[in-house]
Design an enzyme around this catalytic site. Sequence first.
Site, PDB file in Angstrom:
ATOM      1  N   ASP A 204       4.895  -8.985   8.426  1.00 58.47           N
ATOM      2  CA  ASP A 204       3.456  -9.051   8.222  1.00 58.47           C
ATOM      3  C   ASP A 204       3.043  -7.910   7.310  1.00 58.47           C
ATOM      4  OD1 ASP A 204       2.354  -6.582  10.014  1.00 58.47           O
ATOM      5  OD2 ASP A 204       4.105  -7.515  10.959  1.00 58.47           O
ATOM      6  N   ASP A 206       0.468  -4.818   7.255  1.00 56.08           N
ATOM      7  CA  ASP A 206      -0.216  -4.072   8.299  1.00 56.08           C
ATOM      8  C   ASP A 206      -1.730  -4.144   8.123  1.00 56.08           C
ATOM      9  OD1 ASP A 206       0.766  -2.637  10.618  1.00 56.08           O
ATOM     10  OD2 ASP A 206      -0.314  -0.908   9.839  1.00 56.08           O
TER      11      ASP A 206
END
Length: 273
Positions: A204, A206
């Site tokens: 992902d 952040d």
Amino acid sequence: MSQTRADIAVIGGTGFYSFLEDPEEVRVETPYGDPSAPVAIGTVAGRRVAFLPRHGTSHEYAPHTIPYRANLWALRSLGVRQVLAPCAVGGLRPEVAPGDVVVPDQLVDRTYRRVPSYVEGGAVHLPFGDPYCDRLSAAVAGTADDVHRGGTMVIIEGPRFSTRAESRHYADQGWTLINMTGHPEAALAREMRQCYTPIALVTDMDAGAESGAGVGQAEVFARFKANLERLTGLLTDAIAALPDPDGCSCSTWADGLELTYSIPGEVPAPVFP
């Protein structure tokens, strides 16, 4: 070689069990309590490999409660001298994206509740300017054209994710990746005179690196699970390509020093008056 000995270890999630051929579980007692789980030892690419699930067999250990000292000591007691450490990370900067595999070359420690060393007395100061083994990093990065080499991983305490302000601060420092388990694992491996490198999967971006609600646990777990087959293939190729650890500075840093902690099979437990 004894079937309960291994030269190489993988510390990762439970999904990696499947890449071992004919695994055998070994329970190890350590001076630092029980490791996260029994160690599984099997064969990969013709080499004896130990596997230890970092968070336990049922993910019972949060990042700040993992028995890091027991884990690395247990692996060393089984003969392990080289450690590959796949992990999930967040991306902080635009040079990485979800799905990327990165072999970082630096870390920044932002943890505060963990016991970071085997040293409990005496003057033993670990050289840690380059926290990861250059030989192992090169071997892993050479397995595929899409593996990125280099970058800084900041390790936060967890178990919560960062605030948006924290995430932006880390990115502003030029740091590339964010993770919760990389320290003290790397430092303890060096104290055990083991070669160590993380293999970081970006799951992902952040919270401060993109708009929206920020990172969530379900997203991280799903991305990592979706990449398990890819990572196990990378690990298999890396294990086949690992160099001889003899002479590596990850081990020789302690030559001539009087260590005040035990390294199984090498340095006996110290006796203090």
